[in-house]
Design an enzyme around this catalytic site. Structure first.
Site: not given
Ligand code: CMC
Length: 422
Positions: A263, A302, A358
Site C-alpha cells: 500500500h 493496482h 507510487d
Molecule cells: N509486479 C509483478 N506482478 C504483479 C504485480 C507487480 N507489481 N502486481 C500484481 N502482479 C501480478 C500478480 O503476481 C498476479 O499474477 P498471477 O495472476 O499470475 O498470479 C496478478 O498480477 C494479479 O495480482 P494480485 O496480487 O491478485 O493483484 P491485487 O489486486 O491483489 O494487488 C497490488 C494489487 C497493488 C497489491 C499489487 O499490484 C502489488 O503488489 N503492486 C506492487 C505494490 C504497489 O505498487 N503498491 C501500491 C499500490 S497504489 C498506492 C496505494 O493504493 O497504496
C-alpha cells in the site's frame, strides 16, 4: 423494469430476486435465503463495504474524481486544503469558508510539549518515522478526551481539523528527532505545505522560504494522495471507527495499514528497488526476475486500475518541473526504462499492470531532500483528510460495526488432552 439478479438455492429450489441498486446488490435477501452460507471474498474483491458519495474511480478508464471533480482539474487548479475541505464537506468552499478553514487548520498545528520531550524521546534514534507517526496519532487521543464523543458532529469536525493540522507537525517532529535536530515550531504565516517544509528543513535561518515550485509540487502530490475510496488504510480506519473508537485511534489504524509495502509503503519500496537495480543496463534482467516470480515490480499494478493510474500521469509531469529546480534525479532514467520495458512486455500487458501513484512520487520526494523512510509519512499526511471524510460519512449514517464472517476449516470438537498424555 428495474435490473435485478436471481439467486436459487439448488438444495431447496427456493429463489430470491434482488434488485441491482447503484451498481450493487444488498446482502440482506441473500442472508435470508441462505442462512449460515457466507459469501467468501478474501481481499474484498467483490464486496462493496458501503455507499459513499466521496470519491469515484473508473478503473478501466483510469478515471478518478473527488466529489465529482476530475483529479486533473483539482491537481491543476486547487490547493490541498481546499481539496481537504471538499472531501470533508462535500462542496468546494466559498472564499469566506476557505479562509475560515485554512485559519482553523493553521491555528491547530501545535502539539503538546510532552510529545517532543517524552514521546519522541522514547524512540530509538533510528526508529522508522511511520512507526513514530502511527504511535503519535494514537497518542493524540489521550490529549483530547472529548474525541470519544463521536455522536456530536461539531466535536467530530473539531477532531478532523486537529488531525489535518497536526499530522505534518508529528511527521516533521519524527524526522527531526531521527536526525538529532531541534524541533521547529509551526509558522502561522506559511501555507500548509510551506509550513511543513519549514518544520522539516529549517535550520538557523530566521524564517524559512520554500522554493515556490517545490511547495506547489508537494501541495499537488498531497491533492493526488488525499483520497482513493475504500483502499486498505481507509478500510482500516472504517473498521476501527465502526467500533466507535475515537478518530485518533482510527487514523493510527490507517497509518499502520498504509505502512505496508503493498500500500503506501510502495513509494519507499520503489526507491529501494531502483537502488537495487542500480543501472540502466540491469533493467531487462530485473524485469525477467520479476516475471520469474522473484518479487514484484513495486509501483506497478493496482486492484482497481486496469489502465494507467491518472495520478501517475500527473506526477510524471510534475517530476519534470521539480527536476528543473533540483536537478534530475539520477534514478529517473532507470525508472523510465523500467516503465517502457514493462509496458511492452506481455506479462504486464496481459495482467493489465500499469504504473501507479507510487512509481514516480518517490523520485520527486527524494529530489526535494526527503529521506526515503519519510515517503510513506508524506502519503499519510495527505490521506488524513480522505480517511476522516470516510470516518465522518460512516458515523453520519450510523453504520453497523464491521464484523465479517469466516468459513471454519479447523478441527471438529475434541476433548482436551492432559500434557503428559500428548
Ligand atoms: N509486479 C509483478 N506482478 C504483479 C504485480 C507487480 N507489481 N502486481 C500484481 N502482479 C501480478 C500478480 O503476481 C498476479 O499474477 P498471477 O495472476 O499470475 O498470479 C496478478 O498480477 C494479479 O495480482 P494480485 O496480487 O491478485 O493483484 P491485487 O489486486 O491483489 O494487488 C497490488 C494489487 C497493488 C497489491 C499489487 O499490484 C502489488 O503488489 N503492486 C506492487 C505494490 C504497489 O505498487 N503498491 C501500491 C499500490 S497504489 C498506492 C496505494 O493504493 O497504496
Amino acid at each position: 423494469m428495474p435490473e435485478s439478479i436471481t439467486i436459487t438455492d439448488n438444495r431447496t429450489g427456493e429463489s430470491v430476486e434482488i434488485p441491482i441498486t447503484d451498481g450493487g446488490v444488498e446482502s440482506g435477501p441473500w442472508t435470508k435465503l441462505l442462512p449460515g452460507i457466507w459469501f467468501k471474498d478474501e481481499g474484498f474483491s467483490a464486496t462493496a463495504i458501503t455507499n459513499s458519495a466521496i470519491t469515484y474511480i473508473d478503473g478501466d478508464a483510469g478515471q478518478l474524481e473527488y466529489r465529482g471533480y476530475p483529479i486533473e482539474q483539482l491537481a491543476e487548479q486547487s490547493t490541498y486544503l481546499e481539496v481537504a475541505y471538499l472531501l470533508v464537506h462535500g462542496e468546494l468552499p466559498t472564499t469566506d469558508q476557505l479562509d475560515a478553514w485554512v485559519h482553523d487548520i493553521t491555528y491547530h498545528t501545535y502539539i503538546h510539549e510532552n510529545f517532543k520531550q517524552r514521546m519522541f524521546g522514547a524512540f530509538h534514534y533510528d526508529a522508522h518515522p511511520m512507526g513514530m507517526l502511527t504511535a503519535g496519532a494514537a497518542a493524540l487521543s489521550t490529549f483530547y478526551e472529548e474525541s470519544k464523543d463521536i455522536d456530536d458532529p461539531d466535536l467530530r469536525h473539531r477532531q478532523i481539523v486537529r488531525l489535518i493540522a497536526k499530522m505534518p507537525t508529528l511527521a516533521a517532529g519524527a524526522h527531526r528527532y531521527s536526525q538529532g535536530w531541534p524541533f521547529v515550531y509551526p509558522d502561522n504565516d506559511l501555507s500548509y505545505t510551506e509550513n511543513f517544509l519549514s518544520m522539516m528543513f529549517r535550520m538557523a535561518e530566521p524564517s524559512y522560504e520554500a522554493d515556490p515550485v517545490l511547495a506547489k509540487a508537494l501541495d499537488q502530490l498531497f491533492i493526488l494522495h488525499a483520497d482513493h475510496e475504500q483502499n486498505c488504510s481507509t478500510t482500516a480506519v472504517r473498521v476501527v471507527g465502526s467500533s466507535h473508537a475515537d478518530p485518533y485511534s482510527a487514523v493510527a489504524a490507517g497509518c499502520a495499514a498504509l505502512y505496508g509495502p503493498r500500500h503506501g509503503g510502495a513509494n519507499e519500496a520503489v526507491l529501494n528497488m531502483l537502488d537495487e537495480i542500480g543501472s540502466f543496463d540491469n533493467v531487462d534482467a530485473f524485469v525477467e526476475s520479476v516475471k520469474n516470480g522473484d518479487g514484484r515490480l513495486m509501483g506497478f499494478g493496482h486492484r482497481v486500475y486496469k489502465n494507467y493510474d491518472p495520478r501517475a500521469r500527473i506526477i510524471k509531469e510534475t517530476a519534470h518541473k521539480v527536476f528543473e529546480v533540483t536537478g534530475k534525479n539520477p534514478m529517473l532514467d532507470i525508472a523510465l526504462k523500467l516503465e517502457e520495458t514493462a509496458l511492452a512486455d506481455d506479462y504486464f500487458i496481459s495482467r493489465k499492470l500499469y504504473p501507479n501513484v507510487d512509481f514516480y512520487s518517490g523520485l520527486i520526494y527524494q529530489a526535494m531532500g526527503f529521506p526515503t523512510e519519510m515517503f510513506t509519512v508524506l502519503f499519510a499526511i495527505a490521506r488524513t483528510s480522505g480517511w476522516l471524510s470516510h470516518w465522518d460519512e460512516m458515523l453520519e449514517r450510523n453504520t453497523r460495526i464491521a464484523r465479517p464472517r469466516q468459513l471454519y476449516i479447523g478441527e471438529a470438537t475434541r476433548d482436551y488432552v492432559a500434557i503428559d498424555a500428548r
